[in-house]
Design a protein around this motif. Sequence first.
Motif, PDB file in Angstrom:
ATOM      1  N   VAL A 179      -5.893  -0.667  -3.501  1.00  0.00           N
ATOM      2  CA  VAL A 179      -4.597  -0.398  -2.805  1.00  0.00           C
ATOM      3  C   VAL A 179      -4.521   0.958  -1.918  1.00  0.00           C
ATOM      4  CG1 VAL A 179      -2.158   0.242  -3.347  1.00  0.00           C
ATOM      5  CG2 VAL A 179      -3.095  -1.754  -4.267  1.00  0.00           C
ATOM      6  N   ARG A 182      -6.626   0.392   1.275  1.00  0.00           N
ATOM      7  CA  ARG A 182      -5.586  -0.457   2.128  1.00  0.00           C
ATOM      8  C   ARG A 182      -4.597   0.200   2.665  1.00  0.00           C
ATOM      9  NH1 ARG A 182      -4.534  -2.445   5.844  1.00  0.00           N
ATOM     10  NH2 ARG A 182      -3.867  -4.567   6.375  1.00  0.00           N
ATOM     11  N   LEU A 183      -3.939   0.973   1.787  1.00  0.00           N
ATOM     12  CA  LEU A 183      -2.885   1.616   2.466  1.00  0.00           C
ATOM     13  C   LEU A 183      -2.576   2.949   2.463  1.00  0.00           C
ATOM     14  CD1 LEU A 183      -0.083  -0.404   0.279  1.00  0.00           C
ATOM     15  CD2 LEU A 183      -0.881  -0.872   2.452  1.00  0.00           C
ATOM     16  N   VAL A 191       4.021   1.602  -2.030  1.00  0.00           N
ATOM     17  CA  VAL A 191       2.994   0.352  -2.080  1.00  0.00           C
ATOM     18  C   VAL A 191       3.808  -0.886  -2.123  1.00  0.00           C
ATOM     19  CG1 VAL A 191       1.670  -0.818  -3.786  1.00  0.00           C
ATOM     20  CG2 VAL A 191       1.126   1.544  -3.260  1.00  0.00           C
ATOM     21  N   ARG A 195       4.738  -4.422   1.453  1.00  0.00           N
ATOM     22  CA  ARG A 195       4.294  -5.745   0.912  1.00  0.00           C
ATOM     23  C   ARG A 195       3.573  -6.618   2.098  1.00  0.00           C
ATOM     24  NH1 ARG A 195       6.087 -10.808   1.576  1.00  0.00           N
ATOM     25  NH2 ARG A 195       6.120 -12.230  -0.336  1.00  0.00           N
ATOM     26  N   GLN A 197       2.118  -5.552   4.715  1.00  0.00           N
ATOM     27  CA  GLN A 197       0.723  -4.796   5.100  1.00  0.00           C
ATOM     28  C   GLN A 197      -0.451  -5.108   3.886  1.00  0.00           C
ATOM     29  OE1 GLN A 197       0.991  -0.676   5.938  1.00  0.00           O
ATOM     30  NE2 GLN A 197      -1.274  -0.160   6.219  1.00  0.00           N
ATOM     31  N   LEU A 198       0.008  -5.326   2.699  1.00  0.00           N
ATOM     32  CA  LEU A 198      -0.812  -5.579   1.780  1.00  0.00           C
ATOM     33  C   LEU A 198      -1.396  -6.851   1.619  1.00  0.00           C
ATOM     34  CD1 LEU A 198      -2.513  -4.268  -0.915  1.00  0.00           C
ATOM     35  CD2 LEU A 198      -0.590  -4.783  -2.155  1.00  0.00           C
ATOM     36  N   GLY A 204      -5.817  -8.444  -0.353  1.00  0.00           N
ATOM     37  CA  GLY A 204      -4.185  -8.502  -0.944  1.00  0.00           C
ATOM     38  C   GLY A 204      -4.454  -9.455  -2.051  1.00  0.00           C
TER      39      GLY A 204
END
Length: 642
Positions: A179, A182-183, A191, A195, A197-198, A204
């Motif tokens: 996570v 990615r973010l 986070v 949602r 984007q993940l 994801g």
Amino acid sequence: MVLVLALAGMAGLAVLAPMLARLLGRDAGYVLAAGFVAVAVLLGTAGPEVLAGETATASWPWLPRFGASLTLRLDGLAALFCVLVLGVGALILGYCPRYLKPEHRHGSIYFQLVAFGGGMLGLVLAGDLVLLYVFWELTSVLSFFLIGSVGARGNAPAIRALLVTTMGGLALLTAIVLVAVRLGTTDLAEVLTARDQLVATPLGDTVAALIIVAAFTKSAQAPFSFWLPGAMVAITPVSAYLHAATMVKAGIYLLLRFTTVYAGRPGWSLTLLAVGLVTAILGALRALREHDLKSLLAYSTVSQLGLLVAAIGVGTTVALAAAVLHTFAHALFKATLFMLVGIIDREAGSRDIRQISGLRRVMPVTATLTGVAGLSLAGVAPLIGFVSKESLFQGFASARVFPGAGAVAAALAVAASALTFAYGVRLLYGAFAGPTMQRTLYEPSWLFLAPAGIAALASAVLGPGVVVLNPLMHRAMRDVEPWGTPPSFKLWHGFSPELVLSGVTIALGSVLFLTRGRVDRILRRLPEDRGAERFAAFSAALIRLGAAVGRPDHRRLTWPYLARPVVGLVLLAGAGLGAATGLPGAYPSARPLDWGVVVLLVAAVTAVVLMRTTLGSVAALGSVGLLVTTWFITAGAPDVAL
């Protein structure tokens, strides 16, 4: 500031626990219970703000390079779990003084119980995923010590619980790292709002799978269910607090948190629904054939957790609301039952329903309280378990994971609940009906009964009065499913499909109980739960593999320590050269001084490999380091040499 004071208060209580135990003995539990109530009141000062839709937060920089911070966050979902952690914790600590024997190590038990309560409180208040992971692992470690506190018979179950739950912890840590990659943040609020984007990348789905593994290990879902019944070797207050009301609910909390991100995703929904229902039925079947009351309640907990996981998997507003309410109801009636079984064990000297019966004549108050909690577990009106079970039926009927999912899920939920009714009635009948086998028994002191009595009374009152929970449930649902409109809970919804399902459940459960002789014979043919044995065999095989790998190193010569790494490096180098499309055309020419250093290095490494004494090996290895440093200096890289 309130959140910081609450956690600091829990830490202070944990530190004071041993000192209070030295001063007051086992009665220190009453002071600690009052401390839990005080922390709950402190958090309650933020209640109006939270119920109004706000979120209380506190944050300090911690690991800014990784986007992590020491963030505490109190929203509706966290508030619900805070009520469970502190409310049930206060009852358990008030129960301990009369349960613990004078020879118990009161200071150690109280310290670990209070520290565990602080760990659970930190877990649900954590506003950063890294901080959540720290508290997640803290609860696993403290659970290990609490299970193992009973002595040698607790060693294997404690190790088993630790290994399984920390395996899930590693899965959670991996998910948090992904996570963050990615973010670029581990802030929980950020986070959850990212949602799209993940879930937009395969990463994801990997995060979802890792979160599911973490939750399944903590909440004892198949195939990880085996650790929870073994943990019942712990004393009853530990079982009632950790393994009925709080620790096993950590996995439920994690799934509810990430439902905001993954609700409606086919893999997420189907996995939770399928595994949850399988766990619910298997746990109920195993509970039905148990004669030890504590083992029965352990498998019952596994089954009820399965229903919660399955309801979260359905993912509809109705199902999620039912999961939230049943989380509260289950913690209430299951902690009550564990405390009452502990009382029966203390007074009668046994938990086996084949050795105790007719207790209603000599322990009528205990029988009444157990009846209230047991019928709430069975889903009988007008108790809170009836309201939450009806809501679950309504939620399962709304499943849309695949065509016909609603009918299948509702049917399996009814089957699991019918088994629940059957073993719930078996518990009550086995302990309190029939001839009185121990006529000299009598009721324990009211101080011993009071904590279980308060919880049983709450189960009875909050059934007809479930509307008082609606503000908290609605606020929690805003954090689980921000886009939905949560239903309002009440005792009577009129004649509805879920009422019919409740009637079918009670009818089937009654048939199972009335034909218990035949049912027992059928259940004895089913395979035993050998999960613990398989896990022990796997652990032993893994240790043997490690011993085999390390066996060549158990010699006087040191060359085996270097032989395999050197061979591995040569093989890797060969593979790399074979895969390369071409080699660079030119290399810098070596100077005579370089070749001199290389010759000395070869001699030093050879000395390390062939040396027969440890001191000689260390000296030769130091020479290697000195020569490498010299090489860096001659190459014009004094900074690298330093």
